[in-house]
Design a protein around this motif. Sequence first.
Motif, short mmCIF file in Angstrom:
data_model
loop_
_atom_site.label_atom_id
_atom_site.label_comp_id
_atom_site.label_asym_id
_atom_site.label_seq_id
_atom_site.Cartn_x
_atom_site.Cartn_y
_atom_site.Cartn_z
N ALA A 1 3.86 1.21 -4.71
CA ALA A 1 4.36 0.40 -5.83
C ALA A 1 3.51 -0.85 -6.08
O ALA A 1 3.69 -1.53 -7.09
N LEU B 1 11.12 9.04 -7.80
CA LEU B 1 10.84 10.47 -7.69
C LEU B 1 10.94 11.14 -9.07
O LEU B 1 10.01 11.77 -9.55
N GLY C 1 11.59 8.10 1.92
CA GLY C 1 10.55 7.08 1.85
C GLY C 1 10.80 6.08 0.73
O GLY C 1 10.19 5.01 0.71
N ARG D 1 0.82 -1.21 0.00
CA ARG D 1 0.00 0.00 0.00
C ARG D 1 0.85 1.26 0.00
O ARG D 1 0.34 2.36 0.16
N GLY D 2 2.17 1.10 -0.17
CA GLY D 2 3.06 2.27 -0.13
C GLY D 2 3.16 2.98 -1.46
O GLY D 2 3.78 4.05 -1.54
N PHE E 1 3.45 -3.89 -4.90
CA PHE E 1 4.18 -5.16 -5.09
C PHE E 1 3.58 -6.22 -4.17
O PHE E 1 3.26 -5.93 -3.01
N GLU F 1 12.46 3.09 -1.01
CA GLU F 1 12.84 1.93 -0.19
C GLU F 1 14.34 1.69 -0.07
O GLU F 1 14.76 0.96 0.84
#
Length: 666
Positions: free
Chosen positions: A303, A635, A418, A300-301, A305, A420
Amino acid sequence: MDLRFLDETPNDAEREAVDSVLGPPESGWDGGTRLDTDLRYARGGHTARDRRDLLLPALHAINDRVGWISRGALDHVCRRLTIPPAEAYAVASFYAMFALQERPRRVVHLCTDIACAAKGSGPLRDRLAERAGPPGGHDGDVTWHESPCLGMCERAPAALAIEAGTRPRYAVAAPATPEALDTLATASPDPAANGHANGHAAGPSANGHGPGPADRDHPAAPTTFDGAPLPGTDPEPDPADAVPDAGSSDHVLLRRIGRVDPLSLDDYRAEGGYSALREALRMGPAGVLREVSDSGLVGRGGAAFPTGRKWQATASQPDRPHYLVCNADESEPGTFKDRVIMEGDPFSLIEAMTIAGYAIGARTGYLYIRGEYPRALRHLENAITVARERDLLGDDVLGSGFSFDIEIRRGAGAYICGEETAIFGSIEGERGEPRTKPPFPVEKGLFGKPTAVNNVETLVNVLPILLMGGPAYAAVGTEGSTGPKLFCLSGGVRRPGLYELPFGATLRDLIEAAGGMPEGRSIQAVLLGGAAGAFVRGDELDIPLTFEGARAAGTTLGSGVVLVLDDTADLVATLVRVAAFFRDESCGQCVPCRVGTVRQEESLLRISRGGDAASEVALLREVGQAMRDASICGLGQTAWNAVESAVDRLGLFGPAPGEPAGKQTS
Ligand SMILES: Cc1cc2nc3c(=O)[nH]c(=O)nc-3n(C[C@H](O)[C@H](O)[C@H](O)COP(=O)(O)O)c2cc1C
Ligand code: SF4
């Protein structure tokens, strides 16, 4: 290594702050008293350098205590950790919340990002400038900054004040009225009288995970920040106020918000807390991995995955130790879901991290929380302390023989951390710069070891998965997007806030759940996914809020941001703010992003001042494509998304919606 220490010395307060993280110095070699043995052999070296991950906590300790980091203080940290001052300077200057020049103890952060700008942060900025001088000023009792999103969008416009001292304190004004802002911009009258001078009193745990003096309102759990608000300021509203339908029986992830005292483990347990960990210990790591894979949970960040695959890949690495990193850096403009969980139900995250650690074979989890979340930090520090006391963390979790503990690391105002891999650099005491992949974190992550990085919301989903079983969880939502989802709804709707809906609901359903638009207002555009996301038009509300639905509609769910801009919003100004955000937050490591984000902002500014939109759009398109194709990390790759969608989807600079503006006008 040529360390080249400086000749400047720390004052007592700075020394104490550093010692509160590193312990007292052991010899003359690391800044202590010179002993006879120090004349015969050198100490430090490898041992000190192995503790480099304490650099960030030590910098925080100084900044918290004194308000800024002097050359003497920096030099002292460098001696203690055997770090070249130039490197430590590079790290300290990377973060917006650290000051390397003397400044007032109180710093007001006024959010001027997209959600707050839509709610009138502009006039507040002017008022602050009138009262406290230009942003970043060094005179007076208070300084202030325009801040990127503070993660309080449901209460926009927001401001946060932090006052350094032996026990740093904070206050929030959200929604910030002019009067509340005036109070934030007034320093405490007599800091010495209330223990906030830069004096000699014992400080709290400055690294956020060790012991400190007892909390006045919760003696069991020492915390970095004092719980009492700054004098004259209002206490923060209950975390549950961010959830307009708090208490709804439909909630899964938010079901405890507003029902439990976030500081009470007993409350948490009474509401089913820690039954998922017991279930995990019963089924074993392989069982947990199976359930999470069967659930279809994806991250839920942003990406999206698959979590089961990430955990399997980490667990299967022969290299040891394994690490878990909880990504609570939540800095995507418009996102505030993780804050609400951490403030309102902190034990759920601690329990979920423990389960994740168990599944992937980690003994240590790092919880990396953004620096602008003092209340969430307090609640998590409390939860960790209490969990340790009750054998829910530590050497023998619930008598199972499984050992796991959690260290908190506080970010310091850098959105890029943020990402990863940037988060690894930040924890390790380096600049928070993204790394090229491969190798992927599951192979070589934190400290070069296999690491699973997961978002807060992702992790708390693991609790219902274990309690209801993976397949039952997978039956919620759609085939491609399983389970419940949190949406951060802000902007022009009647009831902004955090909403939990099963995947599959449409954008219209969500906006209707928030009471729709106020009388007389219509939707001009909706930004989905935050600054890295994309705009959709007000006539596209039937887009399903699923990963596949958003993709099919040419947009993204990202981290769940839904910012509704009504017909009064200035879209060009919004785009300029998005561009300024990316320019400011680019780590500058790769050219397409470092230069492209600057060019993008310049071009949009020219348009906003009446420049020729057609030629600017052509330039924006070229720059945007270069950033997307050639940037190292997400980004730069997404910095043009929102602008592109405003051009192509909203037709902002001329042509009808859906027709490429650049093609027609260039
Ligand atoms: C610039 C940038 C900032 C990011 N910020 C965050 C963040 O604050 N929180 C987060 O969970 N993921 C963030 N991500 C996504 C992470 O890189 C990573 O995908 C995520 O933490 C993985 O967890 P998940 O699988 O549970 O989603 C960011 C990515 C980028 C490129
Ligand atoms: S894309 Fe931007 S933020 Fe990412 S590594 Fe390159 S310069 Fe840094």
